[in-house]
Design a protein around this motif. Structure first.
Motif, PDB file in Angstrom:
ATOM      1  N   ALA A 141       0.791  -1.310  -0.064  1.00 22.31           N
ATOM      2  CA  ALA A 141      -0.090   0.271  -0.159  1.00 22.31           C
ATOM      3  C   ALA A 141       0.811   1.408  -0.169  1.00 22.31           C
ATOM      4  CB  ALA A 141      -1.063   0.089   1.245  1.00 22.31           C
ATOM      5  N   PRO A 142       0.541   2.041  -0.973  1.00 20.63           N
ATOM      6  CA  PRO A 142       1.107   3.404  -0.930  1.00 20.63           C
ATOM      7  C   PRO A 142       0.718   4.345   0.324  1.00 20.63           C
ATOM      8  CG  PRO A 142       0.036   3.088  -2.932  1.00 20.63           C
ATOM      9  CD  PRO A 142      -0.116   2.089  -2.003  1.00 20.63           C
ATOM     10  N   GLU A 143       1.538   5.033   1.004  1.00 19.19           N
ATOM     11  CA  GLU A 143       0.718   6.136   1.941  1.00 19.19           C
ATOM     12  C   GLU A 143      -0.661   6.566   1.673  1.00 19.19           C
ATOM     13  OE1 GLU A 143       1.955   9.938   4.551  1.00 19.19           O
ATOM     14  OE2 GLU A 143       3.434   8.651   4.010  1.00 19.19           O
ATOM     15  N   GLY A 144      -1.436   6.529   2.538  1.00 13.89           N
ATOM     16  CA  GLY A 144      -2.836   7.002   2.315  1.00 13.89           C
ATOM     17  C   GLY A 144      -3.930   6.167   1.783  1.00 13.89           C
ATOM     18  N   VAL A 145      -3.464   5.018   1.804  1.00 11.21           N
ATOM     19  CA  VAL A 145      -4.427   3.870   1.083  1.00 11.21           C
ATOM     20  C   VAL A 145      -4.687   3.002   2.393  1.00 11.21           C
ATOM     21  CG1 VAL A 145      -4.914   1.906  -0.330  1.00 11.21           C
ATOM     22  CG2 VAL A 145      -3.883   4.030  -1.310  1.00 11.21           C
ATOM     23  N   SER A 146      -5.646   2.584   2.722  1.00 13.83           N
ATOM     24  CA  SER A 146      -6.018   1.652   3.823  1.00 13.83           C
ATOM     25  C   SER A 146      -6.934   0.407   3.616  1.00 13.83           C
ATOM     26  CB  SER A 146      -6.690   2.206   5.090  1.00 13.83           C
ATOM     27  OG  SER A 146      -7.898   2.915   4.758  1.00 13.83           O
ATOM     28  N   VAL A 147      -6.792  -0.764   4.350  1.00 13.35           N
ATOM     29  CA  VAL A 147      -7.630  -1.913   3.830  1.00 13.35           C
ATOM     30  C   VAL A 147      -8.589  -2.169   5.189  1.00 13.35           C
ATOM     31  CG1 VAL A 147      -7.235  -4.364   3.339  1.00 13.35           C
ATOM     32  CG2 VAL A 147      -5.570  -2.597   2.611  1.00 13.35           C
ATOM     33  N   HIS A 148      -9.931  -2.263   4.881  1.00 12.21           N
ATOM     34  CA  HIS A 148     -10.743  -2.832   6.288  1.00 12.21           C
ATOM     35  C   HIS A 148     -11.362  -4.060   5.723  1.00 12.21           C
ATOM     36  CE1 HIS A 148      -9.851   1.422   7.198  1.00 12.21           C
ATOM     37  NE2 HIS A 148      -9.800   1.603   5.842  1.00 12.21           N
ATOM     38  N   LEU A 173      -6.653  -0.264  -6.391  1.00  6.11           N
ATOM     39  CA  LEU A 173      -6.074   0.992  -6.746  1.00  6.11           C
ATOM     40  C   LEU A 173      -6.765   1.827  -7.543  1.00  6.11           C
ATOM     41  CD1 LEU A 173      -2.430   0.546  -5.376  1.00  6.11           C
ATOM     42  CD2 LEU A 173      -4.240   1.718  -4.172  1.00  6.11           C
ATOM     43  N   ARG A 174      -6.528   1.233  -8.965  1.00  5.82           N
ATOM     44  CA  ARG A 174      -7.114   1.926 -10.069  1.00  5.82           C
ATOM     45  C   ARG A 174      -8.580   2.096 -10.207  1.00  5.82           C
ATOM     46  NH1 ARG A 174      -2.186   1.926  -9.898  1.00  5.82           N
ATOM     47  NH2 ARG A 174      -0.733   1.217 -11.313  1.00  5.82           N
ATOM     48  N   LEU A 175      -9.560   1.392  -9.489  1.00  3.23           N
ATOM     49  CA  LEU A 175     -10.742   1.818  -9.527  1.00  3.23           C
ATOM     50  C   LEU A 175     -10.905   2.809  -8.558  1.00  3.23           C
ATOM     51  CD1 LEU A 175     -12.500  -1.668  -9.043  1.00  3.23           C
ATOM     52  CD2 LEU A 175     -12.845  -0.178 -10.813  1.00  3.23           C
ATOM     53  N   ALA A 176     -10.023   3.284  -7.455  1.00  9.55           N
ATOM     54  CA  ALA A 176     -10.151   4.213  -6.527  1.00  9.55           C
ATOM     55  C   ALA A 176      -9.423   5.576  -7.177  1.00  9.55           C
ATOM     56  CB  ALA A 176      -9.645   3.933  -5.103  1.00  9.55           C
ATOM     57  N   GLY A 177      -8.906   5.574  -8.105  1.00  6.18           N
ATOM     58  CA  GLY A 177      -8.246   6.772  -8.868  1.00  6.18           C
ATOM     59  C   GLY A 177      -6.737   6.910  -8.511  1.00  6.18           C
ATOM     60  N   ILE A 178      -6.148   5.657  -7.742  1.00  2.00           N
ATOM     61  CA  ILE A 178      -4.954   5.695  -7.361  1.00  2.00           C
ATOM     62  C   ILE A 178      -3.963   5.210  -8.460  1.00  2.00           C
ATOM     63  CG2 ILE A 178      -3.029   5.198  -5.444  1.00  2.00           C
ATOM     64  CD1 ILE A 178      -5.257   6.846  -4.614  1.00  2.00           C
ATOM     65  N   GLU A 179      -3.133   5.879  -8.951  1.00  4.88           N
ATOM     66  CA  GLU A 179      -2.144   5.349 -10.058  1.00  4.88           C
ATOM     67  C   GLU A 179      -0.728   5.065  -9.729  1.00  4.88           C
ATOM     68  OE1 GLU A 179      -3.565   4.764 -13.088  1.00  4.88           O
ATOM     69  OE2 GLU A 179      -5.554   5.610 -12.614  1.00  4.88           O
ATOM     70  N   ASP A 180      -0.554   5.052  -8.537  1.00  2.00           N
ATOM     71  CA  ASP A 180       0.844   4.941  -7.979  1.00  2.00           C
ATOM     72  C   ASP A 180       1.423   3.525  -8.511  1.00  2.00           C
ATOM     73  OD1 ASP A 180      -0.506   6.896  -6.450  1.00  2.00           O
ATOM     74  OD2 ASP A 180       0.844   6.458  -4.672  1.00  2.00           O
ATOM     75  N   ASP A 181       2.709   3.886  -8.781  1.00  2.00           N
ATOM     76  CA  ASP A 181       3.561   2.550  -8.831  1.00  2.00           C
ATOM     77  C   ASP A 181       3.803   1.790  -7.392  1.00  2.00           C
ATOM     78  OD1 ASP A 181       5.313   0.442  -9.618  1.00  2.00           O
ATOM     79  OD2 ASP A 181       6.867   1.831 -10.335  1.00  2.00           O
ATOM     80  N   CYS A 182       3.964   0.607  -7.271  1.00  2.00           N
ATOM     81  CA  CYS A 182       4.285   0.197  -5.782  1.00  2.00           C
ATOM     82  C   CYS A 182       5.557  -0.795  -5.982  1.00  2.00           C
ATOM     83  CB  CYS A 182       3.080  -1.004  -5.389  1.00  2.00           C
ATOM     84  SG  CYS A 182       1.673   0.160  -5.311  1.00  2.00           S
ATOM     85  N   PRO A 183       6.849  -0.117  -6.228  1.00  2.91           N
ATOM     86  CA  PRO A 183       7.946  -0.689  -6.661  1.00  2.91           C
ATOM     87  C   PRO A 183       8.127  -2.074  -5.754  1.00  2.91           C
ATOM     88  CG  PRO A 183       8.338   1.659  -6.172  1.00  2.91           C
ATOM     89  CD  PRO A 183       7.086   1.169  -5.715  1.00  2.91           C
ATOM     90  N   GLY A 184       8.831  -2.936  -6.476  1.00  2.00           N
ATOM     91  CA  GLY A 184       9.076  -4.282  -5.825  1.00  2.00           C
ATOM     92  C   GLY A 184       8.201  -5.411  -6.025  1.00  2.00           C
ATOM     93  N   TYR A 185       6.867  -4.726  -6.521  1.00  2.44           N
ATOM     94  CA  TYR A 185       5.551  -5.733  -6.474  1.00  2.44           C
ATOM     95  C   TYR A 185       5.183  -6.061  -7.813  1.00  2.44           C
ATOM     96  CZ  TYR A 185       6.018  -5.023  -1.477  1.00  2.44           C
ATOM     97  OH  TYR A 185       6.430  -4.995  -0.147  1.00  2.44           O
ATOM     98  N   GLY A 186       6.258  -5.923  -8.814  1.00  9.36           N
ATOM     99  CA  GLY A 186       5.823  -6.391 -10.121  1.00  9.36           C
ATOM    100  C   GLY A 186       5.596  -5.268 -11.001  1.00  9.36           C
ATOM    101  N   GLN A 187       5.613  -5.581 -12.314  1.00 12.96           N
ATOM    102  CA  GLN A 187       5.593  -4.509 -13.350  1.00 12.96           C
ATOM    103  C   GLN A 187       4.142  -4.101 -13.649  1.00 12.96           C
ATOM    104  OE1 GLN A 187       6.330  -6.264 -17.470  1.00 12.96           O
ATOM    105  NE2 GLN A 187       7.713  -7.551 -16.255  1.00 12.96           N
ATOM    106  N   LEU A 188       3.278  -5.007 -12.975  1.00 14.33           N
ATOM    107  CA  LEU A 188       1.765  -4.616 -13.166  1.00 14.33           C
ATOM    108  C   LEU A 188       1.496  -3.375 -12.545  1.00 14.33           C
ATOM    109  CD1 LEU A 188      -1.144  -5.485 -13.813  1.00 14.33           C
ATOM    110  CD2 LEU A 188      -1.265  -6.406 -11.565  1.00 14.33           C
TER     111      LEU A 188
END
Length: 266
Positions: free
Chosen positions: A47-54, A241-256
């Protein structure tokens, strides 16, 4: 001005707060199996900063066709979705891969529609829908498949992939039927399992099951094999993330994570 009074703190120096995991950018709701432990921690790790899971949980009796079907037929599934939807979520994810591909593509799409009814106004996805979107996003055609499933569930995974245009050129499964045992498979075993069955003709690797560790091995596999690796957990999180409008890369977790959400296939 230096030394000026800060009216909000009554003249005190403004305190330095540390990040507390608040989902100020996006909150992702997750329906997950009660006996499972992998998906939540992998999502938090990515998770990038500012993204939480519930999370809300439902009971999975056994990782067999009969056990998965019993879970999907139980009223707790709808109850879990409705309870999560009472929170201010940006996305609701069903975190069961085999449970959403159990009866093929039409079954997965029907589950999506049910979730939309149970959680009105919240974008929804399933692990299976997200996995297909992830494979599409990295441009994958034929794949190799790794699962921990028993043979019958593994066969349904192959059928699901192939009916959606991803011929399975090689596959292996660990034949585990107890949910807690899925999470105990070490990353080293998963890495070796995939490297041993990979074939040059496969354009991607797919790792199925949301209680089967994958996030920590994706980068190493991509470097070793020279091709994209998509897992059920990783793609579910990327898709959410994409559905939520978050376009961040998450380095180390794949080119996806470098890819945008593709247009749905017709």
């Amino acid at each position: 001005m230096t030394g000026a009074t800060d009216l909000k703190t009554g003249g005190r120096k403004a305190p330095a707060f540390v990040y507390d995991g608040d989902g100020y950018r996006a909150r992702i709701g997750l329906i997950f199996m009660a006996s499972s432990v992998v998906m939540e921690n992998e999502m938090w790790a990515m998770a990038p900063e500012g993204v939480s899971v519930h999370t809300n949980r439902i009971k999975l009796p056994k990782v067999t066709v009969e056990g998965i079907q019993a879970m999907m037929d139980a009223p707790e599934l709808e109850q879990s979705a409705r309870l999560l939807a009472s929170a201010p979520l940006d996305v609701l994810c069903f975190g069961g891969t085999s449970a959403s591909f159990l009866h093929g593509t039409a079954y997965d799409k029907a589950l999506i529609e049910k979730m939309k009814d149970w959680a009105p106004g919240i974008p929804v996805n399933t692990a299976s829908t997200a996995s297909l979107a992830g494979l599409q996003a990295v441009g994958a055609g034929p794949v190799v498949l790794a699962t921990p499933y028993v043979d019958e569930v593994h066969a349904r995974a192959i059928r699901f992939l192939e009916e959606n245009g991803h011929k399975v050129l090689a596959s292996d499964n660990l034949r585990i039927s107890e949910d807690q045992a899925l999470a105990e498979v070490p990353l080293e075993k998963i890495f070796d399992m995939i490297c041993e069955m990979d074939t040059p003709e496969a354009e991607a690797v797919f790792i199925s099951c949301t209680n089967f560790r994958s996030a920590g091995v994706i980068d190493a596999l991509e470097k070793e094999l020279g091709k994209p690796v998509v897992s059920a957990v990783q793609s579910s999180f990327w898709h959410a993330l994409r559905l939520a409008g978050i376009e961040d890369d998450c380095p180390g977790y794949g080119q996806l994570f470098k890819q945008p959400l593709p247009e749905p296939r017709a």
